[in-house]
Enzyme design. Structure first.
Site, PDB file in Angstrom:
ATOM      1  CB  SER A  19      14.702  -2.147   2.460  1.00 19.85           C
ATOM      2  OG  SER A  19      14.840  -1.551   3.842  1.00 19.85           O
ATOM      3  CE1 TYR A  41       9.676  -4.067   3.978  1.00 18.68           C
ATOM      4  CE2 TYR A  41      11.675  -3.752   5.421  1.00 18.68           C
ATOM      5  CZ  TYR A  41      10.606  -3.580   4.421  1.00 18.68           C
ATOM      6  OH  TYR A  41      11.029  -2.332   3.804  1.00 18.68           O
TER       7      TYR A  41
HETATM    8  N1  LIG Z   1       9.585   4.106   3.760  1.00 21.08           N
HETATM    9  C1  LIG Z   1      10.851   3.660   4.097  1.00 21.08           C
HETATM   10  O1  LIG Z   1      11.375   4.277   5.093  1.00 21.08           O
HETATM   11  C2  LIG Z   1      11.277   2.427   3.506  1.00 21.08           C
HETATM   12  C3  LIG Z   1      12.547   1.918   3.840  1.00 21.08           C
HETATM   13  C4  LIG Z   1      12.918   0.919   3.102  1.00 21.08           C
HETATM   14  C5  LIG Z   1      12.187   0.396   2.070  1.00 21.08           C
HETATM   15  N2  LIG Z   1      11.008   0.845   1.775  1.00 21.08           N
HETATM   16  C6  LIG Z   1      10.515   0.103   0.727  1.00 21.08           C
HETATM   17  O2  LIG Z   1       9.682   1.030  -0.201  1.00 21.08           O
HETATM   18  C7  LIG Z   1       8.429   0.438  -0.815  1.00 21.08           C
HETATM   19  C8  LIG Z   1       7.662   1.369  -0.450  1.00 21.08           C
HETATM   20  O3  LIG Z   1       7.277   1.628   0.798  1.00 21.08           O
HETATM   21  P1  LIG Z   1       6.446   2.818   1.555  1.00 21.08           P
HETATM   22  O4  LIG Z   1       7.179   3.033   2.872  1.00 21.08           O
HETATM   23  O5  LIG Z   1       6.024   3.897   0.465  1.00 21.08           O
HETATM   24  O6  LIG Z   1       5.052   2.158   1.905  1.00 21.08           O
HETATM   25  P2  LIG Z   1       3.406   2.542   1.949  1.00 21.08           P
HETATM   26  O7  LIG Z   1       2.994   1.709   2.868  1.00 21.08           O
HETATM   27  O8  LIG Z   1       3.612   4.140   2.292  1.00 21.08           O
HETATM   28  O9  LIG Z   1       2.870   2.440   0.417  1.00 21.08           O
HETATM   29  C9  LIG Z   1       3.045   1.060  -0.141  1.00 21.08           C
HETATM   30  C10 LIG Z   1       1.826   1.088  -1.182  1.00 21.08           C
HETATM   31  O10 LIG Z   1       1.899  -0.253  -1.758  1.00 21.08           O
HETATM   32  C11 LIG Z   1       0.576  -0.688  -1.891  1.00 21.08           C
HETATM   33  N3  LIG Z   1       0.352  -2.157  -2.106  1.00 21.08           N
HETATM   34  C12 LIG Z   1       0.577  -3.319  -1.043  1.00 21.08           C
HETATM   35  N4  LIG Z   1       0.195  -4.286  -1.348  1.00 21.08           N
HETATM   36  C13 LIG Z   1       0.025  -4.181  -2.707  1.00 21.08           C
HETATM   37  C14 LIG Z   1      -0.157  -5.053  -3.548  1.00 21.08           C
HETATM   38  N5  LIG Z   1      -0.288  -6.521  -3.379  1.00 21.08           N
HETATM   39  N6  LIG Z   1      -0.238  -4.751  -4.907  1.00 21.08           N
HETATM   40  C15 LIG Z   1       0.052  -3.635  -5.221  1.00 21.08           C
HETATM   41  N7  LIG Z   1       0.076  -2.534  -4.366  1.00 21.08           N
HETATM   42  C16 LIG Z   1       0.192  -2.942  -3.114  1.00 21.08           C
HETATM   43  C17 LIG Z   1      -0.153  -0.028  -0.575  1.00 21.08           C
HETATM   44  O11 LIG Z   1      -1.475  -0.033  -1.050  1.00 21.08           O
HETATM   45  C18 LIG Z   1       0.552   1.322  -0.594  1.00 21.08           C
HETATM   46  O12 LIG Z   1      -0.290   2.407  -1.740  1.00 21.08           O
HETATM   47  C19 LIG Z   1       8.332  -0.908  -0.186  1.00 21.08           C
HETATM   48  O13 LIG Z   1       8.873  -1.914  -1.049  1.00 21.08           O
HETATM   49  C20 LIG Z   1       9.183  -0.797   1.024  1.00 21.08           C
HETATM   50  O14 LIG Z   1       9.473  -2.043   1.475  1.00 21.08           O
HETATM   51  C21 LIG Z   1      10.465   1.836   2.385  1.00 21.08           C
END
Ligand SMILES: NC(=O)c1ccc[n+]([C@@H]2O[C@H](COP(=O)([O-])OP(=O)(O)OC[C@H]3O[C@@H](n4cnc5c(N)ncnc54)[C@H](O)[C@@H]3O)[C@@H](O)[C@H]2O)c1
Length: 290
Positions: A147, A160
């Protein structure tokens, strides 16, 4: 034909947390370019819905419920996928949860879950899959979700932020381990800036009872969700970029290079000047400090 079609089409992709957000976007993109996609998520219904969408669009996909916070679940998954589909060409360790609130107000169960999902989920994904990849002896790609938060400080997102610092560092060392071992495995650190997903939805990451965030987190979560809706990058566009750059074997795979650059410059200055952590303007706004 794009680089990712050339390298990935016909191969197997395994994506964790693919029932929503970035995992879902990557799963759809992998399906569209002709990969067999193993859509895994802790939420079985969401995983099945994504797999069904891919199949409805003419692709190949299977949904499997996997909780990445359980190392043994990743061992079972790796065995199952290699037995059923053959060598995995792309593993995306994506599942992650956000946790907001003062460190001392976050319930122990939520601390554990954040570190287990965000750090151990990725570490054990690698530990479980790499031996099978090495035995298969084919070129493979691993992408870990880091991230932009991996380079900065954000009070009340401490759990986080520290988990993402850990994963950035893990991915850097893993990249070098592949060189030391002479393994045909590419490693990427995916660094989203802000991509429109459900990560700041009030119920995201709640999991079991006792994992709720402190009440003080609700306002911060709402501010972040609002910012994401207003300024986040379109999910499909971001995932298209991510997959192209993963296929190109790049280590740094970001969504918004200018945001990454800003964070890295601020980090570099912090480290070289050895200043004390300071609340900057953006942080103050996000925390509603005026
Ligand atoms: N969206 C952003 O701008 C952003 C920015 C930086 C990093 N990220 C990273 O991207 C990744 C995805 O994030 P996102 O924004 O798509 O989140 P999101 O919440 O939209 O999706 C996350 C998914 O992970 C699943 N999940 C949660 N706990 C779990 C577990 N124990 N086992 C398996 N699945 C599990 C959830 O059910 C969900 O479907 C994460 O690692 C997040 O930290 C996202």
């Amino acid at each position: 034909m794009t680089k990712e079609e050339e390298l990935f089409s016909g191969g197997v992709a395994v994506i964790t947390g693919a029932g929503a957000g970035i995992g879902m976007g990557l799963a759809r993109r992998c399906g569209a370019i002709g990969m067999t996609v193993v859509v895994t998520d802790i939420d079985a219904a969401r995983a099945e819905a994504v797999a069904a969408d891919i199949r409805a669009a003419g692709g190949k996909a299977e949904a499997i419920r996997v909780d990445v916070s359980r190392p043994e679940a990743l061992d079972v998954l790796a065995r199952q996928v290699f037995d059923r589909h053959g060598a995995v060409r792309l593993l995306v360790n994506n599942a992650g949860i956000e946790t907001l609130g003062y460190t001392w107000e976050i319930p122990a169960a939520r601390w554990e879950a954040t570190l287990n999902v965000n750090i151990h989920g990725i570490v054990h994904g690698v530990r479980a899959f790499v031996p099978h990849m090495l035995r298969a002896g084919q070129e493979a790609w691993i992408a870990n979700l880091s991230s932009i938060g991996a380079f900065g400080q954000m009070p009340t997102q401490t759990a986080y932020i520290m988990s993402k610092h850990a994963i950035q560092s893990f991915s850097e060392c893993l990249y070098l381990e592949m060189q030391v071992a002479g393994a045909p495995i590419h490693v990427s650190a995916v660094v989203p800036g802000m991509v429109k997903t459900s990560i700041f939805d009030p119920e995201a990451g709640q999991g079991e009872k006792g994992m709720g965030e402190p009440e003080s987190a609700a306002r911060h979560r709402a501010t972040m969700a609002h910012m994401m809706a207003a300024h986040g990058m379109d999910l499909d566009e971001a995932c298209r970029r991510f997959l192209a750059r993963i296929a190109a074997g790049e280590f740094w795979v970001d969504s918004q290079p200018e945001m990454t650059r800003q964070s890295l410059d601020a980090r570099a200055a912090f480290l070289t000047e050895q200043t004390a952590p300071a609340l900057n303007e953006t942080t103050r706004q996000l925390l509603g400090l005026g």
